[in-house]
Design a protein around this motif. Structure first.
Motif: not given
Ligand code: MN
Ligand code: ATP
Ligand code: MN
Ligand code: MN
Length: 290
Positions: A102, A224, A229
């Motif tokens: 993103k 996050d 991730n």
């Molecule tokens: Mn992110």
């Protein structure tokens, strides 16, 4: 035009002009032509020719309102960063795009000697549809290029400290402008792909240990964290935590809430997909040594 094509067609004059525009990134939204004449010290016809070319290649944008001026595009900022990293001997070649996030584009890089690198171009504002207010006077905060640079600086600084204390993160190598270079974790896939793991507890342990080292030894919370991730090497069940620019300091008012949420997402995913029996509150207590 992409980064690879741009690198091929730029002459020393063009690079000089781009660097001159960049020099005034903080002062001007559009750098006046007179300033460029002064800074590049190119004869007018060569400056003209270069500006025309850079504009048609979409490396710069022209504003021909009250005063004639130019600003860099994201592509030009990408090119300047890659050129610096090449000059420093960090990257020998830039490869294909590995992923589009993103807030970034990640490319494969090759170091002199052949080691594979992850080259992350930060893109602040890409997903922001918020209308940008046109200010009478240009403010630094208006520039997505500078915001992307700040994001890269934050991520690189965090990675250095995390790597130093032995957290499982890709080894940071260098940064130029909005671009962060790390080692490439070869054979790693995103945890979100739910790869078969021989030892899911090992992967879970790696992630929790990294959260704990970040919190206790560096004093930060990722903020996050999720299966998107975390990357894992299926053969060894090793897990790495990536994507750190949004981290918060431990004394930030939201730190505790974000820490709990990070842990919750990890616990929930490992329980659901791999049947790892863990419980958020218990893991949180372990992280804090309570
Ligand atoms: Mn992110
Ligand atoms: P998001 O959309 O979550 O904000 P992002 O744009 O901030 O993502 P990252 O999560 O840092 O970018 O990286 C995007 C993807 O690139 C990762 O999910 C991963 O697949 C790949 N990647 C990034 N760094 C590495 C690395 N060092 N080794 C291998 N793959 C990597
Ligand atoms: Mn990400
Ligand atoms: Mn991100």
């Amino acid at each position: 035009m992409n980064i690879h094509e741009a690198l091929k067609v730029l002459t020393p004059d063009d690079i000089r002009v781009l660097q001159a525009i960049e020099k005034y990134l903080k002062q001007y939204e559009f750098v006046p032509i007179e300033v460029l004449e002064r800074t590049t010290r190119l004869p007018p016809h060569r400056l003209e020719r270069s500006l025309y070319k850079l504009n048609s290649l979409k490396l710069i944008r022209r504003q021909s309102a009250a005063t004639l001026g130019y600003r860099l595009t994201i592509l030009a900022y990408d090119v300047l960063a890659v050129l610096s990293l090449m000059k420093r001997g960090v990257i020998e070649a830039l490869g294909d795009k590995l992923g589009v996030g993103k807030e970034s584009d990640v490319y494969l890089g090759i170091a002199p000697g052949g080691k594979k690198l992850a080259v992350k171009f930060h893109r602040v504002g890409r997903t922001s549809f918020r209308h940008v207010v046109r200010h009478r006077t240009y403010k630094v905060e208006d520039s997505w290029l500078l915001q992307s640079k700040v994001s890269a600086q934050r991520e690189f600084a965090a990675l250095r400290e995390l790597y130093e204390v032995g957290a499982k993160v890709p080894k940071p190598i260098d940064r130029s402008r909005h671009v962060v270079v790390t080692e490439l974790i070869e054979g790693a896939v995103e945890l979100s792909e739910k790869p078969a793991l021989n030892d899911p507890l090992k992967a879970f342990g790696d992630v929790i240990e990294t959260i704990a080292k970040a919190y206790n030894d560096v004093g930060i919370v990722h903020g996050d964290l999720s299966e998107y991730n975390i990357i894992v090497i299926p053969e060894t069940s090793e897990a790495y935590v990536i994507d750190w620019p949004q981290y918060v300091e431990k004394d930030h008012p939201s730190a505790e809430k974000l820490l709990r949420r990070d842990v919750e997402y990890v616990v929930r995913f490992f329980k659901k997909v791999y049947g790892v029996p863990a419980e958020t509150e218990e893991v949180l207590r372990a992280i804090k040594g309570e």
